[in-house]
Design a protein around this motif. Structure first.
Motif, PDB file in Angstrom:
ATOM      1  N   ALA A 170      -7.983 -14.192  -1.500  1.00  0.00           N
ATOM      2  CA  ALA A 170      -9.096 -13.449  -0.915  1.00  0.00           C
ATOM      3  C   ALA A 170     -10.059 -13.045  -2.021  1.00  0.00           C
ATOM      4  N   GLY A 171     -11.334 -12.903  -1.679  1.00  0.00           N
ATOM      5  CA  GLY A 171     -12.313 -12.495  -2.669  1.00  0.00           C
ATOM      6  C   GLY A 171     -12.004 -11.096  -3.184  1.00  0.00           C
ATOM      7  N   GLU A 172     -11.661 -10.219  -2.269  1.00  0.00           N
ATOM      8  CA  GLU A 172     -11.438  -8.815  -2.615  1.00  0.00           C
ATOM      9  C   GLU A 172      -9.954  -8.524  -2.546  1.00  0.00           C
ATOM     10  N   ALA A 182       2.176  -7.387  -3.579  1.00  0.00           N
ATOM     11  CA  ALA A 182       2.317  -8.823  -3.304  1.00  0.00           C
ATOM     12  C   ALA A 182       1.976  -9.135  -1.854  1.00  0.00           C
ATOM     13  N   ALA A 183       2.494  -8.314  -0.950  1.00  0.00           N
ATOM     14  CA  ALA A 183       2.249  -8.563   0.477  1.00  0.00           C
ATOM     15  C   ALA A 183       0.756  -8.450   0.792  1.00  0.00           C
ATOM     16  N   LEU A 184       0.098  -7.458   0.186  1.00  0.00           N
ATOM     17  CA  LEU A 184      -1.342  -7.301   0.430  1.00  0.00           C
ATOM     18  C   LEU A 184      -2.108  -8.516  -0.071  1.00  0.00           C
ATOM     19  N   THR A 185      -1.766  -8.972  -1.246  1.00  0.00           N
ATOM     20  CA  THR A 185      -2.469 -10.131  -1.809  1.00  0.00           C
ATOM     21  C   THR A 185      -2.297 -11.353  -0.900  1.00  0.00           C
ATOM     22  N   ALA A 186      -1.064 -11.574  -0.443  1.00  0.00           N
ATOM     23  CA  ALA A 186      -0.809 -12.742   0.413  1.00  0.00           C
ATOM     24  C   ALA A 186      -1.469 -12.571   1.773  1.00  0.00           C
TER      25      ALA A 186
END
Lengths: 956, 194
Positions: A438-440, A135-139
């Motif tokens: 984010a795209g990636e 979750a943190a990475l996505t945000a």
């Protein structure tokens, strides 16, 4: 002492470094990365406590905050009671001992610093396990402002306790990469050792960061030990995982009995073998991992006892392949052992019936009754829970705005699922905040999840020991058992909240993390109702205990409450003033000279003001600038007396009442211009009266063209008081004619001093000739010095609030809030003259026509003179009277009133007092009595004005 | 005659402020003339008469001559000047707003100004201020009436980088706030001296 139970390698500990600690006086060693619990287990010690009620030995039953048993007393570096050995990080010099039930607080002050920080984010992620990290990475990748908090010493969550692999490599490599990536995002705050302990409305979350606890004596003194983060998040992703739940059986509390998952944690994270011979008792597939892992690590797994009739065919095969005996359709019915478990009593189990059993030797008994999602933060935020029959657990039962629960906390128990769920939760949060993703945003590849065999929901094993549930512990910390729940239900309690309070289950440090759902289940069984209907008790903050010191933060000592000081404060300090707290203000109370006590100093200061000249710092008086064409109209409505007739250049005393006609404040009013007044309030009333004025102007009289502005600190006020005050003021301000004719009482004049504007006012709060000097505080010190200089020939004497009080009391001037208490009218104070009979309306006017206000027996302000001429009556003393026969009335003796102000008077050469007395003015000349230290002191009732009743002194 | 000596509430703190690191610089900005302006709707004449467009967006400030005009409420502003005396400023502003139904009161000594600059200033403020001070939210031109510790303050964002803030505090609370700030900055002070 060497570690006896440490694995030869592995774990997240720094084996190259050894730290020394003591437990129960015994010196032991461990490694950085250990908890106190893992280090104790590594040294073969299981028992760490004695239960509070029954005195039974207790050990470490879990690996983190859910442990119900392992509370210890910390002695070094600082005494702290009842911390969990499982959450205390090991450091050099740590000293702890086993607890006999309760700990003890330190008897020395805590010198560590604690603080708080406010933080604002788009997305707060709680928990840095697989779901939380995803979750943190996505945000973070979307550029959002993110906070990631996790209560462990390092990120990884459940991955720290296992052997999972991601992208074909150990999962902890992915964790390390994720942490590094997050560190590279400038808008990400990543905090480990930080427990989100409360979630409140509107995305407000409190978290406690343990910043230096793990450093022991090496902790830097200028860094806070613990910090409360006050996080305001637009959106929250809860990824707090799940707590394993035990199964209750007889004698399930012995040291050496622990949750199956905890054993995996001790093995993989800390490199500790929690036993040599293990029995594993489970209702679900997850404990098979513990059995297999321990077996591989060299533990002899005596038996895996699976309560399910068929067990788990696939996992059974794995175990049998490893040589582990699996007993399906069997349960642990009890245990043997005192300091540590020695045998598990195992019996067949079918259709709720227990068969004949046998004892299996073991020094470790692992238990798993399933998993309870950690729904605390969701529930604290008023999220509704639902009971899941298949899992035997409570799950989030609804969507909350701005708070998404993901991963195991939402009942997702496989790794791939947790990762995807974390990503989904953060994606939903970003969507709601309109932050483009984010795209990636790639997730690591996790092994294909295997569907586990259905778990069995089993809260307790029927007690075949004969103890009737009295040794079947539900809450180990509270020594509360199945028998206690049965007693509660037998007493007629049906609400789970009542059962909790009757049994005290769930009220200890762990707040029922292992016992709460068990209690719901067992209570439901005993009542014969569905668990959904029992529900859970209410989840309330804090999730884990928080020290009061952390909550107090930096608001202690000098910063506990602001000290407000005047522009002359440094001078007062240098002059040796003794200060008095007046609200938040520090005011000089008196200025003792060498050898003087307060009484001597005040008598000297009073005498100076009455015979020579004194000077006071009256700057704390409230001041309000009232401007506008309707300023006079407003003041006429606020004061009981007429203000509109006041002439420019003049001053008038006024009283303000509440709508009930009771006095709320008093003070003088200076008319500066037709459309401008300076209103003076009491020191304590400054803020309240400005609010009062604003409230009336804004809500009742918005048509009035008037503005009120606080100018309390725009002016210092320096009363120069006494027969020689004219000489002093005249010398400092030669441009002003200070004669009575040119500058009469209750007028003001503007002048300048070296070009600086100064206002002088003939106002007297002492009855003496007096001038109040008003000037911008930038010049306060200079003007004060000039006045002192000019007053030196007359022995000018600075005086404090105590002398001010004596001088005003001698004149019968009341202090609102001291001589009044919210039930006193102007008439009661003898100030009928200050209540206009002409004005059509003012606040309080209507109330004055109440019959009760005309009652002649109302309490009225009078003077009291102790007949002995000696006694200083304590303020607050009660006033009583004798019956005509000279006897006191029978108890309870009616009180006529009480002493409101009492002093020794230099002018009268005797003590005197002011008092509120029933029908006081009609009693003037009477003798009443005041009990003081057990004796009745006769006092004469007098008028309230004792010095210069004619007012001859005010013009000098 | 000699000029009358001026003093301000933070005279005793300058040495302690000087010991602070560059990441948390505190300078006192005393003796600034300030006037509290009350005015209902802001007519166009007000700008001409005052020489500044009083900001109408809540929680903002604009430069006004040598000083600033700070929005304090829908009908209230704080106008300052570093070149006028308090009396001059009050007289000028009062003359401008009186005909428009407004009022003006000299409040120069009500508050004292502090300038907080440096990379760590936001961290110091975050220890006692609950509002969001991120530069994206609280960039130059933003203001807030808020609490810092237990002191009420007017907080002004003076840069877009979040490293330059003005703090106006009630004079009687200045000593408390100074102590609070020094204590809050302690962890950023390389060699603790207190």
């Amino acid at each position: 002492m060497t570690s006896t139970s440490r694995t030869p390698e592995g774990g997240r500990i720094d084996r190259a470094t050894t730290v020394e600690f003591t437990f129960d006086g015994q010196t032991l060693t461990g490694h950085p990365g250990d908890t106190l619990a893992s280090a104790l287990l590594a040294s073969g010690r299981h028992r760490v406590a004695t239960s509070i009620k029954l005195g039974r030995p207790r050990g470490i039953a879990a690996a983190w905050a859910e442990d119900p048993g392992g509370l210890v007393q910390i002695e070094e570096p600082f005494p702290e009671p009842m911390l969990l050995a499982t959450t205390v990080e090991l450091h050099d010099g740590l000293a702890a001992h086993a607890l006999p039930g309760q700990g003890r607080l330190a008897d020395v002050p805590d010198s560590a610093r604690y603080d708080a920080v406010h933080h604002h984010v788009d997305v707060l992620v709680v928990g840095a396990g697989p779901a939380g990290l995803a979750a943190a990475l996505t945000a973070a990748r979307a550029g959002a402002r993110v906070a990631l908090v996790d209560e462990q010493s390092e990120a990884g969550g459940s991955l720290l306790s296992g052997t999972d692999r991601l992208d074909g490599v150990p999962a902890l490599q992915w964790v390390a990469a994720a942490v590094a990536e997050l560190a590279g995002h400038p808008e990400v705050l990543h905090l480990q050792r930080t427990t989100a302990f409360g979630s409140y409305d509107d995305g407000f979350v409190l978290a406690l960061e343990r910043r230096t606890d793990h450093l022991g004596a090496a902790a830097p003194k200028h860094v806070s030990r613990q910090r409360v983060w006050r996080i305001r998040a637009r959106s929250i992703v809860v990824a707090t995982g799940a707590h394993e739940r035990p199964v209750v059986f007889a004698d399930n509390d012995r040291p050496g009995i622990m949750l199956a998952g905890a054993a995996r944690t001790f093995l993989h994270r800390y490199g500790v073998l929690p036993g040599r011979q293990a029995v594993v008792f489970t209702t679900n597939d997850s404990a098979y991992d513990a059995a297999l892992d321990l077996h591989r690590a060299g533990v002899r797994v005596q038996a895996l006892v699976d309560a399910r009739p068929e067990g788990s065919p696939r996992r059974r095969e794995e175990c049998e392949h490893a040589g582990i005996r699996v007993l399906s359709g069997a349960v642990v019915t009890g245990t043997q052992g005192v300091e540590r478990v020695t045998h598990a009593l195992v019996a067949p189990f079918a259709d709720g019936e227990v068969g004949a059993g046998s004892a299996i030797a073991c020094d470790l008994l692992l238990v798993s009754g399933g998993w309870n999602p950690a729904v605390h933060l969701f529930s604290q935020a008023r999220g509704r829970l639902r009971y899941d029959e298949a899992l035997g657990a409570f799950l989030p039962g609804e969507e909350l705005d701005g708070l998404a629960v993901t991963g195991s906390a939402a009942g997702v128990f496989d790794l791939a699922g947790c990762l995807a769920d974390g990503q989904r939760g953060a994606g939903a949060a970003l969507g709601a905040l309109a932050i483009p993703p984010a795209g990636e945003d790639r997730l690591p590849a996790a092994p294909e999840p295997v569907v586990p065999a259905a778990p069995l929901v089993l809260w307790r094993v029927p007690d075949t020991s004969g103890a009737e549930g009295s040794t079947s512990f539900v809450d180990l910390q509270r020594d509360a058992t199945v028998a206690d729940i049965a007693r509660a239900v037998g007493a007629g309690l049906r609400s789970i909240e009542h059962v909790k309070r009757y049994t005290t289950i769930g009220t200890a440090h762990d707040q029922g993390k292992t016992s709460g759902v068990l209690t719901s289940g067992i209570t439901a069984e005993l009542l014969g109702i569905p668990v959904q209907d029992t529900g859970t008790t209410t989840f309330r903050p804090p999730y884990t205990p928080v020290a009061f010191a952390a909550l107090a933060g930096r608001d202690r000592g000098r910063l506990f409450d602001p000290e407000r000081v005047t522009a002359l404060h440094e001078w007062h300090v240098a002059a040796g003033a003794v200060f008095e707290d007046v609200g938040q203000w520090k005011r000089p109370r008196y200025y003792p000279q060498p050898g003087e006590d307060m009484e001597a100093a005040v008598l000297r200061e009073c005498a100076a003001a009455r015979t020579g000249v004194g000077i006071l710092d009256g700057s704390t008086l409230g001041k309000i600038d009232v401007q506008g064409p309707d300023a006079a109209v407003l003041l006429d409505l606020l004061y009981t007396n007429l203000m509109s007739s006041l002439k420019v250049g003049s001053v008038r005393y006024g009283v303000m009442c509440g709508v009930d006609g009771m006095v709320i404040d008093d003070g003088t009013v200076l008319r500066l211009a037709e459309d401008r007044f300076l209103v003076l309030t009491t020191t304590g009333g400054a803020a309240k009266i400005l609010d009062w004025m604003e409230e009336w102007v804004q809500t009742e009289w918005p048509e009035l063209r008037v503005h009120c502005t606080s100018v309390t600190e725009q002016w210092v006020t320096l009363p120069v008081v006494g027969p020689r005050s004219r000489d002093v003021v005249g010398a400092v301000f030669p441009q002003v004619d200070v004669s009575t004719e040119a500058f009469p009482f209750m007028t003001w004049r503007d002048t300048t001093l070296d070009g600086v504007p100064v206002r002088l006012a003939r106002i007297s709060f002492s009855g003496e000739l007096a001038f109040e000097v008003y000037v911008n505080p930038w010049y306060a010190v200079a003007v004060w010095q000039r006045l002192l200089e000019a007053g030196r020939p007359y022995g000018i004497t600075p005086y404090g609030t105590e002398t001010m009080h004596v001088l005003r009391a001698e004149k019968g001037y009341p202090i609102i809030g001291q001589d009044t208490d919210g039930t006193v009218t102007p008439h009661d104070l003898g100030m009928a003259w200050a209540v206009s009979k002409k004005k059509p309306d003012f606040i309080g006017k209507r109330s004055f026509t109440r019959p009760a206000n005309a009652d002649p027996l109302r309490k009225q302000l009078v003077g009291l003179l102790p007949v002995d001429g000696q006694t200083v009556l304590p303020e607050g003393s009660q006033i009583v009277e004798f019956l005509p026969d000279g006897e006191l009335p029978p108890p309870p003796v009616p009180m006529l009133g009480h002493v409101t102000s009492s002093y020794r008077s230099a002018a009268l050469a005797r003590p005197f007092a002011l008092a509120l007395v029933k029908g006081g003015r009609s009693r003037v000349g009477d003798t009443v009595h005041v009990p003081v230290d057990g004796t009745l002191v006769p006092v004469e009732v007098t008028g309230s004005v004792l010095v210069d009743p004619e007012g001859a002194r005010r013009d000098g | 005659m000699a000029e009358l000596l001026r003093t301000h509430p933070l005279e005793g703190w300058s040495a302690a402020f000087e010991r602070l690191p560059d990441t948390v610089r505190i300078t006192v900005e005393p003796y600034v003339a300030m006037v509290d302006v009350r005015l209902g709707p802001v007519p166009a004449e007000a700008s001409t008469a005052l020489g500044v467009d009083l900001p109408t967006a809540p929680n903002t400030w604009v430069p006004a001559g040598t000083g600033r005009a700070v929005w304090l409420g829908p009908d209230e502003w704080l106008v300052s000047s570093t070149t006028e005396t308090p009396e001059e400023l009050e007289a000028r502003v009062r003359a401008a707003v009186l005909p428009l139904g407004g009022s003006a009161a000299d409040v120069s000594a009500q508050r004292i100004g502090l300038r907080l600059t440096g990379a760590r200033v936001r961290d110091v403020l975050a220890k006692g201020c609950s509002i969001d001070l991120h530069p994206r939210v609280f960039g130059r031109g933003r203001s807030a009436q808020t609490a810092l510790g237990q002191a009420g303050v007017v907080l002004l964002a003076l840069s877009d980088a979040g490293d330059n803030h003005g703090v106006l505090v009630r004079s009687s609370f200045a000593g408390y706030l100074a102590e609070w700030l020094l204590d809050a900055a302690l962890e950023f002070t390389p060699t603790p001296t207190r």
